[in-house]
Design an enzyme around this catalytic site. Structure first.
Site, mmCIF file in Angstrom:
data_model
loop_
_atom_site.group_PDB
_atom_site.id
_atom_site.type_symbol
_atom_site.label_atom_id
_atom_site.label_comp_id
_atom_site.label_asym_id
_atom_site.label_seq_id
_atom_site.Cartn_x
_atom_site.Cartn_y
_atom_site.Cartn_z
ATOM 1 N N ASP A 39 -5.645 12.961 122.052
ATOM 2 C CA ASP A 39 -5.758 13.203 120.617
ATOM 3 C C ASP A 39 -4.645 14.161 120.188
ATOM 4 O OD1 ASP A 39 -8.301 12.943 118.409
ATOM 5 O OD2 ASP A 39 -6.776 14.471 118.016
ATOM 6 N N ILE A 40 -4.035 13.880 119.055
ATOM 7 C CA ILE A 40 -2.892 14.667 118.577
ATOM 8 C C ILE A 40 -3.320 16.063 118.114
ATOM 9 C CG2 ILE A 40 -2.931 14.012 116.123
ATOM 10 C CD1 ILE A 40 0.088 13.411 116.395
ATOM 11 N N ASN A 97 -17.255 8.135 115.834
ATOM 12 C CA ASN A 97 -17.599 8.261 114.421
ATOM 13 C C ASN A 97 -17.549 6.883 113.761
ATOM 14 O OD1 ASN A 97 -17.952 11.094 114.332
ATOM 15 N ND2 ASN A 97 -15.738 11.380 114.343
ATOM 16 N N GLU A 105 -11.963 8.914 110.393
ATOM 17 C CA GLU A 105 -10.706 8.981 109.644
ATOM 18 C C GLU A 105 -9.777 7.798 109.920
ATOM 19 O OE1 GLU A 105 -9.095 12.808 110.623
ATOM 20 O OE2 GLU A 105 -10.120 13.754 108.933
ATOM 21 N N VAL A 106 -9.875 7.234 111.113
ATOM 22 C CA VAL A 106 -8.981 6.123 111.468
ATOM 23 C C VAL A 106 -9.825 4.856 111.607
ATOM 24 C CG1 VAL A 106 -7.323 5.243 113.144
ATOM 25 C CG2 VAL A 106 -7.408 7.702 112.655
ATOM 26 N N HIS A 110 -12.523 4.042 117.927
ATOM 27 C CA HIS A 110 -12.043 4.940 118.980
ATOM 28 C C HIS A 110 -13.217 5.763 119.472
ATOM 29 C CE1 HIS A 110 -11.414 6.614 114.970
ATOM 30 N NE2 HIS A 110 -11.644 7.817 115.458
ATOM 31 N N HIS A 112 -14.003 9.222 121.327
ATOM 32 C CA HIS A 112 -13.454 10.522 121.735
ATOM 33 C C HIS A 112 -14.083 10.903 123.070
ATOM 34 C CE1 HIS A 112 -12.011 11.846 117.612
ATOM 35 N NE2 HIS A 112 -12.907 10.943 117.245
HETATM 36 P P1 AMP Z 1 -12.087 10.306 113.668
HETATM 37 O O1 AMP Z 1 -12.368 11.402 112.692
HETATM 38 O O2 AMP Z 1 -13.228 10.078 114.622
HETATM 39 O O3 AMP Z 1 -11.637 9.038 112.977
HETATM 40 O O4 AMP Z 1 -10.907 10.809 114.589
HETATM 41 C C1 AMP Z 1 -9.575 10.455 114.399
HETATM 42 C C2 AMP Z 1 -8.779 11.228 115.418
HETATM 43 O O5 AMP Z 1 -7.506 10.627 115.535
HETATM 44 C C3 AMP Z 1 -8.565 12.690 115.064
HETATM 45 O O6 AMP Z 1 -9.138 13.506 116.081
HETATM 46 C C4 AMP Z 1 -7.039 12.820 115.005
HETATM 47 O O7 AMP Z 1 -6.564 14.043 115.506
HETATM 48 C C5 AMP Z 1 -6.589 11.645 115.854
HETATM 49 N N1 AMP Z 1 -5.254 11.134 115.569
HETATM 50 C C6 AMP Z 1 -4.747 10.796 114.361
HETATM 51 N N2 AMP Z 1 -3.479 10.341 114.481
HETATM 52 C C7 AMP Z 1 -3.195 10.378 115.810
HETATM 53 C C8 AMP Z 1 -2.052 10.039 116.592
HETATM 54 N N3 AMP Z 1 -0.925 9.567 116.022
HETATM 55 N N4 AMP Z 1 -2.118 10.212 117.932
HETATM 56 C C9 AMP Z 1 -3.229 10.692 118.518
HETATM 57 N N5 AMP Z 1 -4.350 11.024 117.832
HETATM 58 C C10 AMP Z 1 -4.327 10.878 116.494
#
Ligand code: AMP
Length: 125
Positions: A39-40, A97, A105-106, A110, A112
């Site tokens: 995770d970034i 999530n 958010e994405v 995914h 975690h």
């Molecule tokens: P969520 O809130 O469960 O959708 O988590 C999205 C996660 O994606 C967050 O923890 C971000 O830090 C992570 N994230 C977003 N962009 C990147 C990226 N380019 N590389 C790695 N992790 C990312």
């Protein structure tokens, strides 16, 4: 911004770009069904994301529409990533999530993997 997990898949989401190699990521593990990368913005000493290779918005989408092979492959990959990182004995937490209340958010499924310290209660209060 949290995403609506009922929306159609968006090929421009950041994890789709990582899968296509358009955005860099350290590929910790990869097979036919899954990709793992750090995770970034890590929330624990070890914070790894595992994503399926298929176009699934969320856990809901994946559990409803993925093939048995994709589901098996993805679940086994999540376990292998944690095992290979040495996380089984100290312990780890999985989180997926799904939708706005969860703060997803994405919009690409995914999981975690959090580890590397005592993680405390399940949810912030
Ligand atoms: P969520 O809130 O469960 O959708 O988590 C999205 C996660 O994606 C967050 O923890 C971000 O830090 C992570 N994230 C977003 N962009 C990147 C990226 N380019 N590389 C790695 N992790 C990312």
């Amino acid at each position: 911004m949290p995403v609506d997990a009922t929306l159609p898949y968006d090929d421009q989401n950041v994890f789709a770009k990582i899968l296509r190699g358009e955005i860099p990521a350290t590929r910790l593990y990869e097979d036919e069904y899954a990709l793992a990368f750090p995770d970034i913005n890590p929330q624990s000493p070890t914070h790894i994301l595992v994503i399926p290779k298929g176009r699934y918005v969320s856990w809901d989408d994946f559990s409803a529409k993925a093939s048995d092979a994709e589901i098996t492959g993805f679940v086994r990959a999540v376990g292998k990533v944690a095992r290979d990182a040495g996380l089984v004995a100290p312990g780890y937490r999985l989180l997926a999530n799904t939708g706005t209340d969860s703060h997803q958010e994405v919009p690409h499924l995914h999981v975690h993997i959090f580890a590397g310290r005592a993680l405390g209660p399940l949810l912030a209060r």
